[in-house]
Design a protein around this motif. Sequence first.
Motif, PDB file in Angstrom:
ATOM      1  N   PRO A   1      -9.331  17.368  -3.499  1.00  0.00           N
ATOM      2  CA  PRO A   1      -9.992  18.158  -4.558  1.00  0.00           C
ATOM      3  C   PRO A   1      -9.785  17.534  -6.252  1.00  0.00           C
ATOM      4  O   PRO A   1     -10.832  17.836  -6.753  1.00  0.00           O
ATOM      5  N   TRP A   2      -9.588  16.499  -6.322  1.00  0.00           N
ATOM      6  CA  TRP A   2      -8.868  15.750  -7.176  1.00  0.00           C
ATOM      7  C   TRP A   2     -10.000  14.216  -7.023  1.00  0.00           C
ATOM      8  O   TRP A   2      -9.777  13.944  -8.576  1.00  0.00           O
ATOM      9  N   ASN A   3     -10.874  14.034  -6.725  1.00  0.00           N
ATOM     10  CA  ASN A   3     -11.700  13.402  -6.632  1.00  0.00           C
ATOM     11  C   ASN A   3     -13.108  13.372  -7.396  1.00  0.00           C
ATOM     12  O   ASN A   3     -13.751  14.375  -7.788  1.00  0.00           O
ATOM     13  N   VAL A   4     -13.244  12.250  -8.302  1.00  0.00           N
ATOM     14  CA  VAL A   4     -14.158  12.063  -9.239  1.00  0.00           C
ATOM     15  C   VAL A   4     -15.583  11.365  -8.808  1.00  0.00           C
ATOM     16  O   VAL A   4     -16.067  11.178  -9.719  1.00  0.00           O
ATOM     17  N   ALA A   5     -15.055  10.812  -8.041  1.00  0.00           N
ATOM     18  CA  ALA A   5     -15.850   9.465  -7.422  1.00  0.00           C
ATOM     19  C   ALA A   5     -16.850   9.805  -6.266  1.00  0.00           C
ATOM     20  O   ALA A   5     -16.370  10.778  -5.679  1.00  0.00           O
ATOM     21  N   ILE A   6     -17.869   9.002  -6.578  1.00  0.00           N
ATOM     22  CA  ILE A   6     -18.844   9.004  -5.232  1.00  0.00           C
ATOM     23  C   ILE A   6     -18.419   8.776  -4.056  1.00  0.00           C
ATOM     24  O   ILE A   6     -17.979   7.800  -3.463  1.00  0.00           O
ATOM     25  N   CYS A   7     -18.475   9.582  -2.802  1.00  0.00           N
ATOM     26  CA  CYS A   7     -18.136   8.723  -1.780  1.00  0.00           C
ATOM     27  C   CYS A   7     -19.350   9.167  -0.545  1.00  0.00           C
ATOM     28  O   CYS A   7     -20.390   9.449  -0.686  1.00  0.00           O
ATOM     29  N   GLY A   8     -19.328   8.190   0.379  1.00  0.00           N
ATOM     30  CA  GLY A   8     -20.536   9.024   1.428  1.00  0.00           C
ATOM     31  C   GLY A   8     -19.733   8.538   3.179  1.00  0.00           C
ATOM     32  O   GLY A   8     -18.402   8.507   2.311  1.00  0.00           O
ATOM     33  N   ARG A   9     -20.072   8.723   3.620  1.00  0.00           N
ATOM     34  CA  ARG A   9     -20.079   9.665   5.846  1.00  0.00           C
ATOM     35  C   ARG A   9     -20.414   8.200   6.565  1.00  0.00           C
ATOM     36  O   ARG A   9     -21.686   7.571   6.114  1.00  0.00           O
TER      37      ARG A   9
ATOM     38  N   LEU B   1     -17.195   2.066  -3.986  1.00  0.00           N
ATOM     39  CA  LEU B   1     -17.486   1.018  -3.821  1.00  0.00           C
ATOM     40  C   LEU B   1     -16.718  -0.275  -2.973  1.00  0.00           C
ATOM     41  O   LEU B   1     -16.657  -1.292  -3.013  1.00  0.00           O
ATOM     42  N   ALA B   2     -16.876   0.827  -1.230  1.00  0.00           N
ATOM     43  CA  ALA B   2     -16.674   0.351  -0.243  1.00  0.00           C
ATOM     44  C   ALA B   2     -18.044   0.464   0.781  1.00  0.00           C
ATOM     45  O   ALA B   2     -18.043  -0.094   1.902  1.00  0.00           O
ATOM     46  N   PHE B   3     -19.150   1.360   0.062  1.00  0.00           N
ATOM     47  CA  PHE B   3     -19.936   1.012   0.498  1.00  0.00           C
ATOM     48  C   PHE B   3     -20.955  -0.269   0.587  1.00  0.00           C
ATOM     49  O   PHE B   3     -20.266  -1.538  -0.141  1.00  0.00           O
ATOM     50  N   GLY B   4     -21.369  -0.480   2.228  1.00  0.00           N
ATOM     51  CA  GLY B   4     -21.012  -1.596   2.714  1.00  0.00           C
ATOM     52  C   GLY B   4     -20.195  -2.861   3.763  1.00  0.00           C
ATOM     53  O   GLY B   4     -20.848  -3.186   5.021  1.00  0.00           O
ATOM     54  N   TRP B   5     -18.840  -2.200   3.771  1.00  0.00           N
ATOM     55  CA  TRP B   5     -17.862  -2.190   4.199  1.00  0.00           C
ATOM     56  C   TRP B   5     -16.996  -2.021   4.897  1.00  0.00           C
ATOM     57  O   TRP B   5     -15.614  -1.897   4.640  1.00  0.00           O
TER      58      TRP B   5
ATOM     59  N   PRO C   1      -3.619   0.506   2.485  1.00  0.00           N
ATOM     60  CA  PRO C   1      -4.037   1.434   0.563  1.00  0.00           C
ATOM     61  C   PRO C   1      -4.423   0.434  -0.453  1.00  0.00           C
ATOM     62  O   PRO C   1      -5.262   0.203  -0.997  1.00  0.00           O
ATOM     63  N   LEU C   2      -3.256  -0.039  -0.258  1.00  0.00           N
ATOM     64  CA  LEU C   2      -3.278  -1.657  -1.520  1.00  0.00           C
ATOM     65  C   LEU C   2      -4.406  -2.498  -0.912  1.00  0.00           C
ATOM     66  O   LEU C   2      -5.323  -2.572  -2.223  1.00  0.00           O
ATOM     67  N   ALA C   3      -4.961  -2.160   0.375  1.00  0.00           N
ATOM     68  CA  ALA C   3      -5.578  -3.651  -0.101  1.00  0.00           C
ATOM     69  C   ALA C   3      -7.352  -3.065  -0.371  1.00  0.00           C
ATOM     70  O   ALA C   3      -7.687  -3.956  -0.406  1.00  0.00           O
ATOM     71  N   ARG C   4      -7.262  -1.980   0.262  1.00  0.00           N
ATOM     72  CA  ARG C   4      -8.220  -1.445   0.049  1.00  0.00           C
ATOM     73  C   ARG C   4      -8.781  -0.823  -1.253  1.00  0.00           C
ATOM     74  O   ARG C   4      -9.947  -1.788  -1.601  1.00  0.00           O
ATOM     75  N   ILE C   5      -8.527  -0.795  -2.451  1.00  0.00           N
ATOM     76  CA  ILE C   5      -7.922  -0.552  -3.843  1.00  0.00           C
ATOM     77  C   ILE C   5      -8.005  -2.819  -4.820  1.00  0.00           C
ATOM     78  O   ILE C   5      -9.391  -2.909  -4.984  1.00  0.00           O
ATOM     79  N   VAL C   6      -7.259  -3.405  -3.791  1.00  0.00           N
ATOM     80  CA  VAL C   6      -7.641  -5.093  -4.865  1.00  0.00           C
ATOM     81  C   VAL C   6      -9.427  -5.158  -3.978  1.00  0.00           C
ATOM     82  O   VAL C   6     -10.092  -5.423  -4.435  1.00  0.00           O
ATOM     83  N   ASN C   7      -9.584  -5.011  -2.257  1.00  0.00           N
ATOM     84  CA  ASN C   7     -11.056  -5.663  -2.235  1.00  0.00           C
ATOM     85  C   ASN C   7     -11.344  -4.204  -3.111  1.00  0.00           C
ATOM     86  O   ASN C   7     -12.648  -5.008  -3.192  1.00  0.00           O
ATOM     87  N   MET C   8     -11.737  -3.629  -2.991  1.00  0.00           N
ATOM     88  CA  MET C   8     -12.770  -2.901  -3.881  1.00  0.00           C
ATOM     89  C   MET C   8     -12.915  -3.095  -5.708  1.00  0.00           C
ATOM     90  O   MET C   8     -14.185  -3.254  -5.975  1.00  0.00           O
ATOM     91  N   LEU C   9     -12.102  -3.226  -5.545  1.00  0.00           N
ATOM     92  CA  LEU C   9     -11.648  -4.284  -7.696  1.00  0.00           C
ATOM     93  C   LEU C   9     -12.457  -4.920  -7.698  1.00  0.00           C
ATOM     94  O   LEU C   9     -12.901  -5.413  -8.363  1.00  0.00           O
ATOM     95  N   HIS C  10     -12.087  -6.155  -6.313  1.00  0.00           N
ATOM     96  CA  HIS C  10     -12.733  -7.398  -6.495  1.00  0.00           C
ATOM     97  C   HIS C  10     -14.120  -7.132  -6.208  1.00  0.00           C
ATOM     98  O   HIS C  10     -14.470  -7.774  -7.576  1.00  0.00           O
ATOM     99  N   GLY C  11     -14.316  -6.895  -5.502  1.00  0.00           N
ATOM    100  CA  GLY C  11     -15.856  -6.263  -5.005  1.00  0.00           C
ATOM    101  C   GLY C  11     -16.351  -5.748  -7.074  1.00  0.00           C
ATOM    102  O   GLY C  11     -17.402  -6.713  -7.171  1.00  0.00           O
ATOM    103  N   ALA C  12     -16.083  -5.130  -7.737  1.00  0.00           N
ATOM    104  CA  ALA C  12     -16.929  -4.057  -8.630  1.00  0.00           C
ATOM    105  C   ALA C  12     -16.525  -5.213  -9.484  1.00  0.00           C
ATOM    106  O   ALA C  12     -17.209  -5.285 -10.694  1.00  0.00           O
ATOM    107  N   GLN C  13     -15.340  -5.778 -10.127  1.00  0.00           N
ATOM    108  CA  GLN C  13     -15.113  -7.211 -11.450  1.00  0.00           C
ATOM    109  C   GLN C  13     -16.155  -8.311 -10.708  1.00  0.00           C
ATOM    110  O   GLN C  13     -17.265  -8.506 -12.152  1.00  0.00           O
ATOM    111  N   MET C  14     -16.369  -8.963  -9.952  1.00  0.00           N
ATOM    112  CA  MET C  14     -17.211  -9.829  -9.383  1.00  0.00           C
ATOM    113  C   MET C  14     -18.382  -9.740 -10.186  1.00  0.00           C
ATOM    114  O   MET C  14     -20.234 -10.184 -10.021  1.00  0.00           O
TER     115      MET C  14
END
Length: 182
Positions: free
Chosen positions: A39-47, A56-60, A69-82
């Motif tokens: 209920p606290w989510n402010v991110a865009i999500c997809g099914r 940030l995980a769209f496409g993978w 969980p930590l791997a998800r975070i690192v991979n999402m932020l890696h993609g966003a940063q690059m």
Amino acid sequence: IHFDAHPETLKVIELQRHPIDLVHAWWSKKRGGDLCRSPWNVAICGRRGDDCVHHLAFGWEREYLAMAPLARIVNMLHGAQMRARDTYKALPAERREKVMLVDFDDLTTRPAEVIEKAAGFLGSHTTPATARTIRKLRLPYIDGAKRRESNLQAMEAELDTETRKRLDEMIADYDAGWETAA
């Protein structure tokens, strides 16, 4: 796309935070879990079938759902940063002049100076409320390197080899800076 819509007036301030600090902040807030149903989510999500994934995980999505969980975070932020870095470096020089790069550590250790510079970049100025806000936030912060080492140690046990490589790549990219040769 926004530069095309507002070629004369758009200015962007890009706040850059050290990857260890950013990953730790997301990890501390459990942003590698099921954010989409929170209920606290402010991110865009997809099914993806019955599952939801962060934008940030769209496409993978399949890989995301299989990760810790930590791997998800690192991979999402890696993609966003690059992607952000590549987008910035692809801008022509006249558009890059309309982007101010602000390091989060600079903002938190020298807030008045950085905010004054940002205000000037935007054609504005600070007010007496600026100094009050800085005091209220208990800025400046001190010793980011010590905090960073502590943050990394806190996450170390959950960093698998591939995730650590991704994080190291993010750190190297951050350390190199975006203002190096395009």
